[in-house]
Structure formats: structure tokens, C-alpha cells
Design a protein around this motif. Sequence first.
Motif, PDB file in Angstrom:
ATOM      1  N   ILE A  83       0.856  -1.190   0.000  1.00 24.05           N
ATOM      2  CA  ILE A  83       0.000   0.000   0.000  1.00 24.05           C
ATOM      3  C   ILE A  83       0.890   1.237   0.000  1.00 24.05           C
ATOM      4  N   GLN A  84       0.395   2.286  -0.651  1.00 26.55           N
ATOM      5  CA  GLN A  84       1.091   3.568  -0.667  1.00 26.55           C
ATOM      6  C   GLN A  84       0.068   4.664  -0.399  1.00 26.55           C
ATOM      7  N   LEU A  85       0.379   5.546   0.546  1.00 22.22           N
ATOM      8  CA  LEU A  85      -0.544   6.600   0.956  1.00 22.22           C
ATOM      9  C   LEU A  85       0.130   7.959   0.872  1.00 22.22           C
ATOM     10  N   GLU A  86      -0.648   8.951   0.460  1.00 23.70           N
ATOM     11  CA  GLU A  86      -0.159  10.328   0.411  1.00 23.70           C
ATOM     12  C   GLU A  86      -1.252  11.254   0.926  1.00 23.70           C
ATOM     13  N   ASN A  87      -0.959  11.971   2.009  1.00 20.15           N
ATOM     14  CA  ASN A  87      -1.899  12.919   2.614  1.00 20.15           C
ATOM     15  C   ASN A  87      -3.195  12.256   3.062  1.00 20.15           C
ATOM     16  N   PHE A  88      -3.081  11.040   3.565  1.00 15.84           N
ATOM     17  CA  PHE A  88      -4.238  10.332   4.107  1.00 15.84           C
ATOM     18  C   PHE A  88      -4.121  10.326   5.634  1.00 15.84           C
ATOM     19  N   ARG A  89      -5.116  10.923   6.291  1.00 15.94           N
ATOM     20  CA  ARG A  89      -5.090  11.026   7.764  1.00 15.94           C
ATOM     21  C   ARG A  89      -3.742  11.622   8.206  1.00 15.94           C
ATOM     22  N   ASN A  90      -3.008  10.902   9.088  1.00 16.86           N
ATOM     23  CA  ASN A  90      -1.721  11.440   9.550  1.00 16.86           C
ATOM     24  C   ASN A  90      -0.538  10.905   8.746  1.00 16.86           C
ATOM     25  N   PHE A  91      -0.818  10.259   7.606  1.00 21.15           N
ATOM     26  CA  PHE A  91       0.250   9.780   6.725  1.00 21.15           C
ATOM     27  C   PHE A  91       0.503  10.808   5.622  1.00 21.15           C
ATOM     28  N   SER A  92       1.573  11.563   5.720  1.00 17.04           N
ATOM     29  CA  SER A  92       1.906  12.493   4.637  1.00 17.04           C
ATOM     30  C   SER A  92       2.483  11.728   3.457  1.00 17.04           C
ATOM     31  N   SER A  93       3.316  10.723   3.761  1.00 12.24           N
ATOM     32  CA  SER A  93       3.869   9.837   2.734  1.00 12.24           C
ATOM     33  C   SER A  93       4.210   8.512   3.394  1.00 12.24           C
ATOM     34  N   PHE A  94       3.611   7.435   2.896  1.00 14.37           N
ATOM     35  CA  PHE A  94       3.763   6.147   3.571  1.00 14.37           C
ATOM     36  C   PHE A  94       3.703   5.029   2.542  1.00 14.37           C
ATOM     37  N   GLN A  95       4.584   4.054   2.683  1.00 20.21           N
ATOM     38  CA  GLN A  95       4.570   2.887   1.793  1.00 20.21           C
ATOM     39  C   GLN A  95       5.113   1.688   2.559  1.00 20.21           C
ATOM     40  N   THR A  96       4.454   0.536   2.397  1.00 19.59           N
ATOM     41  CA  THR A  96       4.962  -0.688   3.007  1.00 19.59           C
ATOM     42  C   THR A  96       4.423  -1.896   2.254  1.00 19.59           C
ATOM     43  N   ASP A  97       5.168  -3.004   2.340  1.00 19.54           N
ATOM     44  CA  ASP A  97       4.734  -4.283   1.778  1.00 19.54           C
ATOM     45  C   ASP A  97       4.115  -5.124   2.895  1.00 19.54           C
ATOM     46  N   PHE A  98       3.357  -6.149   2.491  1.00 20.68           N
ATOM     47  CA  PHE A  98       2.675  -6.993   3.468  1.00 20.68           C
ATOM     48  C   PHE A  98       2.987  -8.459   3.230  1.00 20.68           C
ATOM     49  N   GLU A  99       2.808  -9.259   4.288  1.00 15.09           N
ATOM     50  CA  GLU A  99       2.922 -10.709   4.211  1.00 15.09           C
ATOM     51  C   GLU A  99       1.590 -11.326   4.620  1.00 15.09           C
ATOM     52  N   ASP A 100       1.567 -12.631   4.857  1.00 16.79           N
ATOM     53  CA  ASP A 100       0.305 -13.294   5.208  1.00 16.79           C
ATOM     54  C   ASP A 100      -0.228 -12.818   6.559  1.00 16.79           C
ATOM     55  N   VAL A 101       0.679 -12.648   7.524  1.00 13.10           N
ATOM     56  CA  VAL A 101       0.293 -12.154   8.845  1.00 13.10           C
ATOM     57  C   VAL A 101       1.066 -10.875   9.118  1.00 13.10           C
ATOM     58  N   ASN A 102       0.345  -9.813   9.456  1.00 12.09           N
ATOM     59  CA  ASN A 102       0.970  -8.500   9.625  1.00 12.09           C
ATOM     60  C   ASN A 102       0.577  -7.916  10.980  1.00 12.09           C
ATOM     61  N   ILE A 103       1.572  -7.708  11.819  1.00 11.36           N
ATOM     62  CA  ILE A 103       1.355  -7.156  13.152  1.00 11.36           C
ATOM     63  C   ILE A 103       1.720  -5.677  13.106  1.00 11.36           C
ATOM     64  N   ILE A 104       0.716  -4.822  13.205  1.00 10.86           N
ATOM     65  CA  ILE A 104       0.922  -3.369  13.134  1.00 10.86           C
ATOM     66  C   ILE A 104       0.892  -2.844  14.565  1.00 10.86           C
ATOM     67  N   TRP A 105       2.027  -2.361  15.045  1.00  7.92           N
ATOM     68  CA  TRP A 105       2.086  -2.010  16.461  1.00  7.92           C
ATOM     69  C   TRP A 105       2.669  -0.620  16.685  1.00  7.92           C
ATOM     70  N   GLY A 106       2.422  -0.103  17.862  1.00  4.69           N
ATOM     71  CA  GLY A 106       2.887   1.226  18.233  1.00  4.69           C
ATOM     72  C   GLY A 106       2.011   1.792  19.327  1.00  4.69           C
ATOM     73  N   GLU A 107       2.341   2.970  19.791  1.00  7.75           N
ATOM     74  CA  GLU A 107       1.549   3.618  20.828  1.00  7.75           C
ATOM     75  C   GLU A 107       0.192   4.039  20.260  1.00  7.75           C
ATOM     76  N   ASN A 108      -0.696   4.460  21.151  1.00  3.55           N
ATOM     77  CA  ASN A 108      -2.008   4.932  20.714  1.00  3.55           C
ATOM     78  C   ASN A 108      -1.879   6.214  19.892  1.00  3.55           C
ATOM     79  N   ALA A 109      -2.819   6.413  18.958  1.00  9.09           N
ATOM     80  CA  ALA A 109      -2.931   7.638  18.154  1.00  9.09           C
ATOM     81  C   ALA A 109      -1.710   7.894  17.276  1.00  9.09           C
ATOM     82  N   GLN A 110      -1.089   6.818  16.777  1.00  8.24           N
ATOM     83  CA  GLN A 110       0.075   6.964  15.890  1.00  8.24           C
ATOM     84  C   GLN A 110      -0.251   6.665  14.430  1.00  8.24           C
ATOM     85  N   GLY A 111      -1.403   6.021  14.178  1.00  8.44           N
ATOM     86  CA  GLY A 111      -1.792   5.749  12.792  1.00  8.44           C
ATOM     87  C   GLY A 111      -2.091   4.293  12.495  1.00  8.44           C
ATOM     88  N   LYS A 112      -2.087   3.425  13.504  1.00  8.05           N
ATOM     89  CA  LYS A 112      -2.325   1.993  13.254  1.00  8.05           C
ATOM     90  C   LYS A 112      -3.721   1.762  12.658  1.00  8.05           C
TER      91      LYS A 112
END
Length: 361
Positions: A6-35
Motif C-alpha cells: 500500500i502507498q498513501l499520500e496525505n491520508f489522515r496522519n500519513f503524509s507519505s507512507f509505503q509498506t509491503d505486506f505478508e500473510d500475517v501482519n502485526i501493526i504495532w505502536g503507541e495509541n494515536a500513531q496511525g495503526k
Amino acid sequence: MKINSIQLENFRNFSSFQTDFEDVNIIWGENAQGKTNLLEAIYLFTGARSFRGAKEYQLITLEKEQAKLSLTFEGSGREQTAEITLGAKKNMTLNGVEKRSRSQLGEEIKAIIFSPDHLSIIKDGPAERRSFIDNALCQLKANYAKLQRDYQKALSQRNFLLKDIVQHPDLSSLLSLWNHHVAHYGAKMVYQRLKYIEALTPYVNEIFEGLSRQCEKIEILYSPDIGYTADEKQIEERLTALLEECQEKDILLQTTTEGPHRDEIELLINGKNARSFGSQGQQRSCVLALKLAEAALLKEMTGIQPVALLDDVMSELDQQRQDYIMNHIEASQVFITCCDKDQVLRLKKGKTIHIANGTLV
């Protein structure tokens, strides 16, 4: 199906974001960071609205004019690309071919979403339960979103007329015309909702009994007091009669008090209303059963295995219930958000995606 990147530009708090995925994806971080924002971006490609109830302009980064989203995925035996542009100039494409609406993307991209906000399906009023059914139908049937729009237009026209009649009583003769349109489109909505609930119920029963260790049973009832049948023509006749019966009250209140926009969907656990009498654990298990059943039915009816988007799903669940959930999504590509990645990794290995302030860490 499988989402590759996925690639995002100016979506919510993502000004520029890109990442690849696998079968199982653990998206982690503190609260209110964009998960959760990342899951929301993926879900938009199913053709449904934001699962958080956000308006389109709220999805665009503050002080930016538009947002761009791009997704690569494997579907129909090949890799494909879908793109969405939000803003004054809206655009949706699939493999470079422009689509009239996001619902057309949903013919290829399927996903189910669970978030803590979905506990409102049980805890809040009937609008939340109607929304659950309607969003699921939007993924199954490309024309359902249009049907909703047609119904809403007819309903709005009837409501405008009800307000005008207060000042101009002679306009009341026009109500029969809008009664017909509201009943016509409304009957189609009710019929599809009833058929969906009928198909969903066996899956919900099986999963809920598994979560409750075979100790509890669940029922789904659609507006039992109204007396709808399983025949679309009879539903239209019943709706027409209801609208005519309520005309005087509707004129007084200046709004339409009967129709699929007001219907109730009751969820019962062991014969008791889950909203009024269910415990916190029962209510959470009820929503999880609905969501996992939605995935199973999507697979049965479309032949496409939906991806599972699980936002903070493991909170407040014991080990047995967590294991049961994972067993029911092991055939799907899964995206799980959490604050502590170790909580999920002990259940299943996967790629970890650490997000802080809308960026990869």
C-alpha cells in the motif's frame, strides 16, 4: 486474495507512507500513531465507507487538498493495482481503468474489519446494527450502495413534502406518490437484509457457540414486530400500508417514522436481548462472531477469501478465545493492530510494522 503493498499520500496522519505486506501482519505502536488509519485505508478499497463513520474530507490530511491511495493485490489469479484519489477531484481506477465508484473496486477486493468501536453494534441503537448489515451487503452486491442512495433520495423527498404540508395542506395528495417510491426501494433493501441474515445465521451460531464453549446460543431477529415476510412484493405492500397508517403522525413530526431506515435488528443470547442483558464478555463475543461469520459468508458467496483487519482484537479476551479467533482466520491474510507486538506474536508469527506519528520506524 492477498494484499501485497500500500502507498498513501496525505491520508489522515500519513503524509507519505509505503509498506509491503505478508500473510500475517502485526501493526504495532503507541495509541494515536496511525495503526487504525492504516486499516481504514485498506478497507476503503472494498467499496465500503470508512468503518469509523468519517466523512470523506476528514480522511484528507489537514490543510491538504487531496489524498491519494494505491494498493497492489493478488486477485483473479494475477497481481492488480487499485488507486483512489479523494478531494475536489475524486477518481478511482483498477489496473489503470477508471471506475465510476469505489463500490466497483469492491468486486475484486474483499475484507472484514473488527475494531473496538464495533462493540457499538451491540451497545448502541439499531442504526449501528443496520449499518453492519448494509456494509456487508455493499461488499457482496455491487448494486446495494446504489439501492441505498435511491432509497435515501425517495425518503428525503417524502420528508421535504411532510414539512411543506404543514404550510400547504393541499399538497397531502402527493404523499401517495412518495409512499410508493419509499416502499418500492425500501422493500428491496429489507428483502436483501433478510436474505443476508438468513445466510449469516448458521455461521454466527457455530462461531458464537465455539467462543462461549458451547454454553450459549445466539439469535438474530429482523424487526419482529413489523411482520415482514420473505417475499419482496409482500414486503412492499406491508411498507406501503405502514406509510399510509403513519401519515398523520409523520405530518405532525415532519419525518418518516417507518421504513428500513428505522428497522431494528435484535441480537439475543439465550433468549435475552444482548444489549440490555449481555455481559461485557458476551457482547464482545457476539460482535466477534458476527465479524468472523461475515468473512465466512463472503468466501462462500463470492469465492474470494477476504482479508481480516483486526484492530485491537485481543484485548480483554482469555487465551482460549484468542486461539479460537486465530483458528478461524488462519486461511485469510490478517492485519492485527496492537500496542504490544509480543502479545500477538506468541500466537502467530508474522511481519511486524512499527508505526509512530504516521511513519514507519
